[in-house]
Motif scaffolding. Structure first.
Motif, mmCIF file in Angstrom:
data_model
loop_
_atom_site.group_PDB
_atom_site.id
_atom_site.type_symbol
_atom_site.label_atom_id
_atom_site.label_comp_id
_atom_site.label_asym_id
_atom_site.label_seq_id
_atom_site.Cartn_x
_atom_site.Cartn_y
_atom_site.Cartn_z
ATOM 1 N N PHE A 121 -7.080 46.014 24.517
ATOM 2 C CA PHE A 121 -6.825 44.621 24.156
ATOM 3 C C PHE A 121 -6.871 43.714 25.386
ATOM 4 N N LYS A 122 -6.306 44.210 26.484
ATOM 5 C CA LYS A 122 -6.338 43.431 27.723
ATOM 6 C C LYS A 122 -7.775 43.134 28.109
ATOM 7 N N GLY A 123 -8.602 44.175 28.062
ATOM 8 C CA GLY A 123 -10.010 44.024 28.426
ATOM 9 C C GLY A 123 -10.725 43.019 27.535
ATOM 10 N N ILE A 124 -10.483 43.133 26.233
ATOM 11 C CA ILE A 124 -11.169 42.238 25.290
ATOM 12 C C ILE A 124 -10.768 40.784 25.528
ATOM 13 N N LEU A 125 -9.455 40.544 25.706
ATOM 14 C CA LEU A 125 -8.993 39.165 25.860
ATOM 15 C C LEU A 125 -9.501 38.533 27.158
ATOM 16 N N PHE A 126 -9.615 39.353 28.194
ATOM 17 C CA PHE A 126 -10.017 38.813 29.491
ATOM 18 C C PHE A 126 -11.522 38.603 29.596
ATOM 19 N N PHE A 127 -12.274 39.434 28.898
ATOM 20 C CA PHE A 127 -13.722 39.511 29.071
ATOM 21 C C PHE A 127 -14.482 38.172 29.051
ATOM 22 N N PRO A 128 -14.195 37.245 28.098
ATOM 23 C CA PRO A 128 -15.018 36.022 28.060
ATOM 24 C C PRO A 128 -15.025 35.263 29.379
ATOM 25 N N TYR A 129 -13.950 35.347 30.134
ATOM 26 C CA TYR A 129 -13.889 34.618 31.399
ATOM 27 C C TYR A 129 -15.005 35.029 32.360
ATOM 28 N N LEU A 130 -15.477 36.278 32.236
ATOM 29 C CA LEU A 130 -16.490 36.778 33.159
ATOM 30 C C LEU A 130 -17.910 36.395 32.766
ATOM 31 N N LEU A 131 -18.062 35.832 31.556
ATOM 32 C CA LEU A 131 -19.420 35.601 31.059
ATOM 33 C C LEU A 131 -20.057 34.362 31.669
ATOM 34 N N ASN A 132 -21.364 34.445 31.779
ATOM 35 C CA ASN A 132 -22.168 33.342 32.261
ATOM 36 C C ASN A 132 -22.002 32.111 31.357
ATOM 37 N N GLY A 133 -21.778 30.942 31.972
ATOM 38 C CA GLY A 133 -21.536 29.722 31.213
ATOM 39 C C GLY A 133 -22.684 29.348 30.276
ATOM 40 N N VAL A 134 -23.913 29.561 30.731
ATOM 41 C CA VAL A 134 -25.056 29.222 29.881
ATOM 42 C C VAL A 134 -25.086 30.159 28.668
ATOM 43 N N ALA A 135 -24.786 31.440 28.903
ATOM 44 C CA ALA A 135 -24.756 32.405 27.800
ATOM 45 C C ALA A 135 -23.674 32.010 26.796
ATOM 46 N N VAL A 136 -22.493 31.624 27.298
ATOM 47 C CA VAL A 136 -21.418 31.192 26.396
ATOM 48 C C VAL A 136 -21.866 29.976 25.598
ATOM 49 N N GLY A 137 -22.527 29.035 26.260
ATOM 50 C CA GLY A 137 -23.030 27.843 25.579
ATOM 51 C C GLY A 137 -23.963 28.216 24.436
ATOM 52 N N PHE A 138 -24.877 29.145 24.693
ATOM 53 C CA PHE A 138 -25.838 29.549 23.657
ATOM 54 C C PHE A 138 -25.151 30.295 22.518
ATOM 55 N N VAL A 139 -24.199 31.166 22.871
ATOM 56 C CA VAL A 139 -23.476 31.919 21.836
ATOM 57 C C VAL A 139 -22.792 30.945 20.877
ATOM 58 N N PHE A 140 -22.209 29.880 21.425
ATOM 59 C CA PHE A 140 -21.495 28.940 20.564
ATOM 60 C C PHE A 140 -22.408 27.925 19.895
ATOM 61 N N LEU A 141 -23.563 27.647 20.504
ATOM 62 C CA LEU A 141 -24.561 26.834 19.800
ATOM 63 C C LEU A 141 -24.953 27.552 18.519
ATOM 64 N N TYR A 142 -25.129 28.855 18.644
ATOM 65 C CA TYR A 142 -25.504 29.693 17.504
ATOM 66 C C TYR A 142 -24.394 29.708 16.467
ATOM 67 N N LEU A 143 -23.160 29.775 16.960
ATOM 68 C CA LEU A 143 -22.007 29.834 16.058
ATOM 69 C C LEU A 143 -21.861 28.549 15.248
ATOM 70 N N PHE A 144 -22.102 27.404 15.918
ATOM 71 C CA PHE A 144 -21.847 26.111 15.277
ATOM 72 C C PHE A 144 -23.066 25.541 14.560
ATOM 73 N N GLN A 145 -24.196 26.249 14.595
ATOM 74 C CA GLN A 145 -25.408 25.755 13.920
ATOM 75 C C GLN A 145 -25.159 25.467 12.446
ATOM 76 N N PRO A 146 -25.904 24.514 11.867
ATOM 77 C CA PRO A 146 -25.804 24.347 10.413
ATOM 78 C C PRO A 146 -26.244 25.655 9.740
ATOM 79 N N GLY A 147 -25.434 26.147 8.831
ATOM 80 C CA GLY A 147 -25.740 27.431 8.187
ATOM 81 C C GLY A 147 -25.535 28.615 9.108
ATOM 82 N N GLY A 148 -24.887 28.373 10.258
ATOM 83 C CA GLY A 148 -24.675 29.435 11.243
ATOM 84 C C GLY A 148 -23.444 30.265 10.944
ATOM 85 N N THR A 149 -22.971 30.951 11.980
ATOM 86 C CA THR A 149 -21.880 31.901 11.800
ATOM 87 C C THR A 149 -20.628 31.270 11.206
ATOM 88 N N LEU A 150 -20.227 30.139 11.780
ATOM 89 C CA LEU A 150 -18.977 29.531 11.330
ATOM 90 C C LEU A 150 -19.070 29.119 9.860
#
Lengths: 305, 270
Positions: free
Chosen positions: A117-146
């Motif tokens: 659990f510690k590893g999972i909660l901490f992990f996003p902090y290590l991710l590349n900002g552009v990658a995080v941006g794309f992951v959430f662009l995908y999440l918030f797309q119309p008809g997307g994940t959310l």
């Protein structure tokens, strides 16, 4: 200092070479100091100088304009509005600190799969900002994940243009920011809680204190400094938000932050003077906040023993 | 009951953390037609469909991105270690009048967020002729690092001075003491700095984006960012590229977990 106080030693003085040499410690310090001055102090000085001029960054001529740039930053809606956008991120950082604190406390005590659990909660902090941006662009797309998740939960009618609607776009972006940075606050709190000696909990257990009491009277005071530091980081961080909105919306739909505005003013519209005055205002705000924090929580307070 | 709630909250948080990443992983393995017809929560039909990764790797020039990132990482990290340890050695082992001033300069600089001064820093980097070269990123990563100096200073104060003195009695000069006594003992602090700074450089976007515009100079972040325009409609390719960028982080994290936690804590609290 001690050299000044010790009695003069003539035999050393007579041996001194006639030409005064640069003391050797400056050779060790030189690389760091040169870099520090060139890339921090000179820019800060120049920035203040530019901020009183109208300049495109290219031409040799700089027109002095007095306080005009500052007046514009505070009176033109385009410039002061971006401060209001910071408020979204600032409010979100309270959520971030609360979530991080909750998980840091429960994972400080024995829990199954604690390291996982510690590893999972901490992990996003290590991710590349552009990658995080794309992951959430995908999440918030119309008809997307959310939207799909909402439909599964029977809340399909709440689907909307998460990044296109100015009313929710900033909330979506601030949420992304919470996702990205909670891990950092979490690890800082976790480290601080672990530095509280274990016997204190044992004593508290003997006295019949429950978890809430332990949190209220042992953990919270014990990690006060790191909590207050987190708030300072949160305030200066929310003033300096850049990556997430720049990558995800490019500042469109009312999501332009202070740094995006300064970036565009400087590098697209080539108004270096105006952008510099924005940066000076931001810098002064950050310094002011840090100073207030130092006054409120002096370094040598807080002790548990 | 509270125990139950505790695990529910932990599992819930894990889903929120991993969910957004997992759906992108799903998308990365789907064909274009499959992406168009299935929802984001549906796993791919064929987990061995690596076409998108191949497209992303070649069209995004990812090899070049990784190479540029590696070069910048290697030079900046080596430089940071030497510049930082030398400065910390001078501050911790020499007595001189301006020491408080020098320390103060480092301290105040730590309060200036790098992102605020870029407008003016850009003019300086430009006057050095470094704009549109990897040199821009390298000098900036070297020059803006105050946290490393602090970590080195703090660690160096825990190395007993008697070791230095013993070496001096044996005839070593100041630089030999630094090289033969201090530097080897600093290994844990050096590892900490290399880890936290390495992660920060790998993830840095603003500096390469601002200073290194030409595609040949793309690092990992800017190479990925370039996908936004031309591939806007091809999410399966973007997803694959995002996964390529994330993968090294996952591997490093799994290998070095403990060091990373400690490094981040040491770096953030000074």
């Amino acid at each position: 200092m001690t050299a000044l106080l010790s009695p003069p030693r003539p035999e050393v003085a007579t041996k001194r070479p006639p030409r005064k040499k640069i003391p050797v410690h400056w050779f060790y310090l030189a690389p760091a100091l040169i870099l520090l001055i060139t890339f921090t102090y000179v820019p800060v000085g120049n920035m203040v100088w530019y901020s009183f001029h109208k300049w495109d960054g290219l031409s040799p001529a700089m027109d002095p304009v007095g306080w005009d740039n500052y007046v514009r930053v505070f009176t033109d809606e385009r410039y002061w509005r971006v401060f209001l956008i910071s408020l979204y991120y600032f409010v979100a950082s309270f959520a971030q600190i609360a979530i991080a604190l909750y998980f840091a406390v429960i994972l400080s005590f024995s829990t199954r799969f604690r390291n996982l659990f510690k590893g999972i909660l901490f992990f996003p902090y290590l991710l590349n900002g552009v990658a995080v941006g794309f992951v959430f662009l995908y999440l918030f797309q119309p008809g997307g994940t959310l939207d799909s998740v909402l439909r599964l939960a029977g809340l399909g009618e709440h689907a909307r243009l998460w990044l296109g609607d100015p009313d929710v776009a900033n909330i979506a972006l601030a949420g992304t920011s919470v996702w990205r940075f909670t891990g950092l606050s979490f690890v800082l709190f976790l480290g601080a809680i672990q530095s509280i000696p274990g016997e204190i909990y044992e004593a508290a257990d003997l006295d019949g204190a429950n978890r809430w009491h332990q949190f209220r009277y042992i953990i919270a005071p014990g990690i006060r400094r790191i909590i207050s530091l987190s708030f300072i980081l949160a305030i200066s961080g929310s003033l300096a938000v850049f990556e997430i909105p720049f990558i995800m919306t490019g500042g469109a739909n009312g999501t332009r932050t202070f740094v995006i505005q300064a970036y565009e003013t400087a590098f697209q519209f080539r108004q270096i003077g105006l952008a510099s005055s924005m940066a000076v205002v931001l810098l002064l705000l950050v310094l002011l906040i840090t100073w207030i924090q130092r006054r409120l929580v002096p370094d040598d307070e807080v002790s548990l023993s | 009951m509270t125990r139950f709630l505790k695990y529910v909250s932990l599992v819930g948080a894990s889903v929120i953390v991993l969910g957004p990443l997992v759906v992108v992983l799903f998308a990365a393995f789907k064909t274009h037609a499959e992406y168009g017809t299935t929802g984001p929560l549906t796993p791919p039909r064929d987990w061995f469909n690596v076409d998108n990764f191949a497209t992303a790797w070649s069209k995004g020039h990812m090899l070049r991105g990784f190479w540029n990132t590696t070069v910048i990482l290697a030079i900046s990290l080596t430089g940071t270690v030497f510049v930082g340890t030398l400065a910390a050695y001078a501050i911790s082992r020499f007595t001189f009048a301006l020491k408080r001033l020098v320390l103060g300069l480092f301290l105040v600089a730590a309060l200036v967020p790098g992102v605020t001064t870029q407008v003016a820093t850009y003019q300086i980097v430009k006057s050095m002729g470094l704009v549109n070269t990897s040199g821009a990123a390298i000098v900036l990563f070297l020059g803006t690092d105050i946290v490393s100096v602090y970590i080195f200073l703090q660690f160096m104060s825990s190395i007993p001075r008697s070791l230095d003195e013993a070496a001096v009695i044996d005839g070593a000069n100041r630089f030999t003491v630094y090289r033969k006594v201090i530097l080897p003992l600093m290994r844990p602090a050096i590892a900490t700095v290399v880890i936290i700074k390495g992660i920060a450089i790998y993830n840095e976007f603003y500096i390469p984006f601002l200073y290194m515009r030409s595609p040949e100079l793309n690092v990992i972040s800017t190479a990925l960012f370039r996908f936004k325009g031309p591939y806007g409609a091809q999410w399966e390719t973007i997803a694959a590229c995002t996964m390529i960028v994330i993968l090294p982080t996952v591997v490093i994290f799994l290998l070095l977990q403990r060091f990373i936690y400690n490094g981040v804590t040491a770096g953030a609290t000074k």
